[in-house]
Design an enzyme around this catalytic site. Structure first.
Site, short mmCIF file in Angstrom:
data_model
loop_
_atom_site.label_atom_id
_atom_site.label_comp_id
_atom_site.label_asym_id
_atom_site.label_seq_id
_atom_site.Cartn_x
_atom_site.Cartn_y
_atom_site.Cartn_z
N GLU A 58 2.22 3.13 -7.81
CA GLU A 58 0.99 2.70 -7.12
C GLU A 58 -0.28 3.06 -7.90
O GLU A 58 -1.36 3.11 -7.32
CB GLU A 58 0.91 3.34 -5.74
CG GLU A 58 2.03 2.98 -4.80
CD GLU A 58 1.99 1.54 -4.33
OE1 GLU A 58 1.31 0.70 -4.96
OE2 GLU A 58 2.67 1.25 -3.33
N HIS B 283 -1.81 9.25 -0.71
CA HIS B 283 -1.10 8.10 -0.14
C HIS B 283 0.22 8.61 0.44
O HIS B 283 0.99 9.26 -0.28
CB HIS B 283 -0.84 7.05 -1.22
CG HIS B 283 0.18 6.03 -0.82
ND1 HIS B 283 0.08 5.31 0.34
CD2 HIS B 283 1.34 5.62 -1.41
CE1 HIS B 283 1.13 4.49 0.45
NE2 HIS B 283 1.91 4.67 -0.60
N HIS C 76 3.60 7.95 3.43
CA HIS C 76 4.33 7.08 4.37
C HIS C 76 4.45 7.86 5.68
O HIS C 76 5.55 8.23 6.10
CB HIS C 76 5.69 6.70 3.81
CG HIS C 76 5.61 5.86 2.57
ND1 HIS C 76 6.72 5.33 1.95
CD2 HIS C 76 4.55 5.45 1.82
CE1 HIS C 76 6.35 4.63 0.88
NE2 HIS C 76 5.03 4.70 0.77
N TYR D 8 -12.81 9.20 19.88
CA TYR D 8 -14.03 9.31 19.05
C TYR D 8 -13.72 9.77 17.62
O TYR D 8 -14.47 9.47 16.68
CB TYR D 8 -15.06 10.22 19.73
CG TYR D 8 -14.80 11.70 19.54
CD1 TYR D 8 -13.97 12.41 20.41
CD2 TYR D 8 -15.37 12.39 18.47
CE1 TYR D 8 -13.73 13.77 20.23
CE2 TYR D 8 -15.14 13.74 18.29
CZ TYR D 8 -14.31 14.42 19.17
OH TYR D 8 -14.06 15.75 18.98
N HIS E 9 4.03 -0.42 5.25
CA HIS E 9 4.08 0.47 4.09
C HIS E 9 3.68 1.93 4.42
O HIS E 9 4.53 2.80 4.44
CB HIS E 9 3.20 -0.13 2.99
CG HIS E 9 3.25 0.60 1.69
ND1 HIS E 9 2.96 0.01 0.48
CD2 HIS E 9 3.54 1.90 1.40
CE1 HIS E 9 3.09 0.90 -0.49
NE2 HIS E 9 3.44 2.05 0.05
N TYR F 55 -22.96 16.45 10.58
CA TYR F 55 -22.14 17.60 10.96
C TYR F 55 -21.88 18.46 9.74
O TYR F 55 -21.47 17.99 8.69
CB TYR F 55 -20.82 17.07 11.52
CG TYR F 55 -19.87 18.12 12.03
CD1 TYR F 55 -20.08 18.74 13.26
CD2 TYR F 55 -18.75 18.48 11.30
CE1 TYR F 55 -19.20 19.69 13.73
CE2 TYR F 55 -17.86 19.42 11.76
CZ TYR F 55 -18.09 20.04 12.97
OH TYR F 55 -17.22 20.97 13.43
ZN ZN Z 1 3.84 3.88 -0.85
#
Ligand code: ZN
Length: 225
Positions: free
Chosen positions: A82, A101, A103, A122, A164, A217
């Site tokens: 990726e 990233h 899963h 919120y 994905h 914040y």
């Molecule tokens: Zn992936």
């Protein structure tokens, strides 16, 4: 090839620690997912990313792959499949220094229905907008997926990826990881709420109030206030 600088070595160690923490916190399992951090040095601007197909608990700092923003890799390992969306996010988003990233099970379950996370709570605003989008499906590792990720992340710090997983970005590895955990928590609560009813959404005007609160914040107050 010359040895990486100590700052780069530290960054490589931090990327591995974040990948291990991603699995320990339950937002990812096995070799899925990947982690990167922006690398700025004298030679070029780029990033370091986890390699493809290597368990995180077997990954050593020398296995982490440095890449340029042109997509050239160096080192002995191949980068995560990726790497394209990592590169494209660093190119397009100067506010981003780290990408996680995963899963993540609940986020991915929603993404398998091509559902993002709307303003049912919120805290959705923590990702930078009134909702957390779901990028339409494209084959992993492709430029098409990267293009869709960039569009889904426009003005946001997190998105889901249809069929994905999810992506969270931040100014630091710890920030990106914390956001990924928050998005997975929101996905789980949304899933639970949907299982017993249809949650009402917060109005746009209320989400804008929350977004403004989040913008200030944790910021130091001005001396005049
Ligand atoms: Zn992936």
């Amino acid at each position: 090839m010359s040895e990486p600088a100590e700052s780069e070595r530290e960054l490589r160690r931090a990327v591995i620690a974040t990948a291990l923490a991603m699995n320990a916190r339950g937002i990812n399992r096995g070799k899925s997912g990947n982690v990167s951090a922006r690398l700025r040095d004298d030679i070029c601007d780029g990033f370091v990313v986890t390699p493809t197909g290597l368990a995180y608990d077997e990954t050593q700092p020398e296995d982490i792959v440095p890449m340029t923003l042109d997509g050239e890799a160096r080192g002995s390992r191949l980068p995560s499949s990726e790497w394209r969306f990592h590169r494209d996010i660093y190119r397009a988003r100067l506010d981003v220094n780290a990408i996680v990233h995963a899963h993540a099970p609940f986020a991915t379950a929603l993404a398998c229905l091509s559902r993002g996370i709307p303003a049912f709570h919120y805290m959705v605003a923590v990702a930078g907008g009134r909702d957390i989008r779901c990028a339409p499906y494209a084959t992993f590792g492709t430029q098409e997926l990267s293009d869709r990720v960039l569009a889904a992340l426009d003005g946001r710090k997190a998105c889901l990826l249809a069929h994905h997983g999810m992506i969270a970005v931040g100014t630091s590895l710890s920030g990106a990881l914390a956001l990924a955990v928050e998005v997975e928590t929101l996905a789980e609560i949304y899933w639970r709420a949907l299982s017993i009813g249809q949650p009402q959404m917060l109005a746009d005007v209320e989400m804008d109030v929350i977004l403004e609160k989040f913008r200030t914040y944790g910021q130091p107050r001005r001396a005049t206030e």
